[in-house]
Enzyme design. Sequence first.
Site, mmCIF file in Angstrom:
data_model
loop_
_atom_site.group_PDB
_atom_site.id
_atom_site.type_symbol
_atom_site.label_atom_id
_atom_site.label_comp_id
_atom_site.label_asym_id
_atom_site.label_seq_id
_atom_site.Cartn_x
_atom_site.Cartn_y
_atom_site.Cartn_z
ATOM 1 N N GLY A 150 2.034 2.341 10.793
ATOM 2 C CA GLY A 150 2.978 3.442 10.640
ATOM 3 C C GLY A 150 3.641 3.860 11.940
ATOM 4 C CD GLU A 175 -3.734 -2.581 7.318
ATOM 5 O OE1 GLU A 175 -2.594 -2.806 6.907
ATOM 6 O OE2 GLU A 175 -4.374 -1.547 7.031
ATOM 7 C CG HIS A 178 -6.025 1.775 5.020
ATOM 8 N ND1 HIS A 178 -5.658 2.760 5.905
ATOM 9 C CD2 HIS A 178 -4.975 0.924 4.940
ATOM 10 C CE1 HIS A 178 -4.427 2.508 6.334
ATOM 11 N NE2 HIS A 178 -3.990 1.404 5.758
ATOM 12 C CD GLU A 203 -3.230 5.460 6.625
ATOM 13 O OE1 GLU A 203 -3.141 5.496 5.376
ATOM 14 O OE2 GLU A 203 -2.339 4.963 7.345
ATOM 15 C CG ASN A 217 -1.749 1.193 1.406
ATOM 16 O OD1 ASN A 217 -1.818 2.034 0.514
ATOM 17 N ND2 ASN A 217 -2.416 1.304 2.549
ATOM 18 C CB SER A 262 4.809 -1.645 12.079
ATOM 19 O OG SER A 262 4.385 -0.313 12.298
ATOM 20 C CE LYS A 276 -0.331 3.252 4.732
ATOM 21 N NZ LYS A 276 -0.319 3.363 6.181
#
Length: 255
Positions: free
Chosen positions: A175, A169, A99, A101, A14, A215, A16
């Site tokens: 991150g 996730e 996701h 985010e 991904n 991560s 991003k």
Amino acid sequence: MANNQDRRPLIAGNWKMNTTIDQGLALAKDIVKTITPTKADVVLCPPFTHITEVGKIVADTDIEVGAQNMFYEESGAYTGEISAEMLISIGCNYVIIGHSERREIFKETNEDVNKKLHAALKAGLKPIVAVGETLEEREQNKTEDKIKNQVTKALVGIESLENIVFAYEPIWAIGTGKTATPEQANDVNRYIRAILGSLYSPDQAKYTRIIYGGSVNPENADILMNEPDIDGALVGGACLKCEHFAQIINSASSG
Ligand code: PGA
């Protein structure tokens, strides 16, 4: 790798909102050069602007291309949005849906995720549905409630699990450099599989890929991928470094 033989591992990168077109194409070219035949499915999810060109670079390989998001309507006055059909028309095979985010920054709801899942499947995309809890939810022992709610609501009206991938996730691991332990990740993946088994059938659940993200890096990939219910990884930061991404793919392919 001790993964269940019934499921082929999947490693999705991904990207991003990273890389200009030049940087992105250079990365894709490096990845094509570096990755040797693998027992894992490999998917690159670059920004929308790069998908067509990245698709050309991977065209003669087994590497596939995915998108990081899509909208659920087929067409119309939805300024700034991209439909599933548009993604199919540029050679996209996969799409990440829900996701964290998207959920946190863009306020996507479980209902949006469900509509996107319907639209993606209808168009012929393979959706990677992301679910996960916050640190606060984990500390309050609400992880299972959150996951069950997200998984169940994502699947409303979906007849079969065919072509659907789930990605666990944990938000606190994305991150942050803080990875779930293999045991924590496997516990939730196993829990997701149990939910799928009760909503559909144990057989459908057995064949559904459930990957882990948060991560993942070359150091922890081996032990994560060794867990019986972890069928691959959704990789963020580490997928922007070709060598690291290749090492993670090797972890998923060994054994
Ligand atoms: P990360 O991102 O690997 O940088 O934690 C994973 C993801 O958000 O999919």
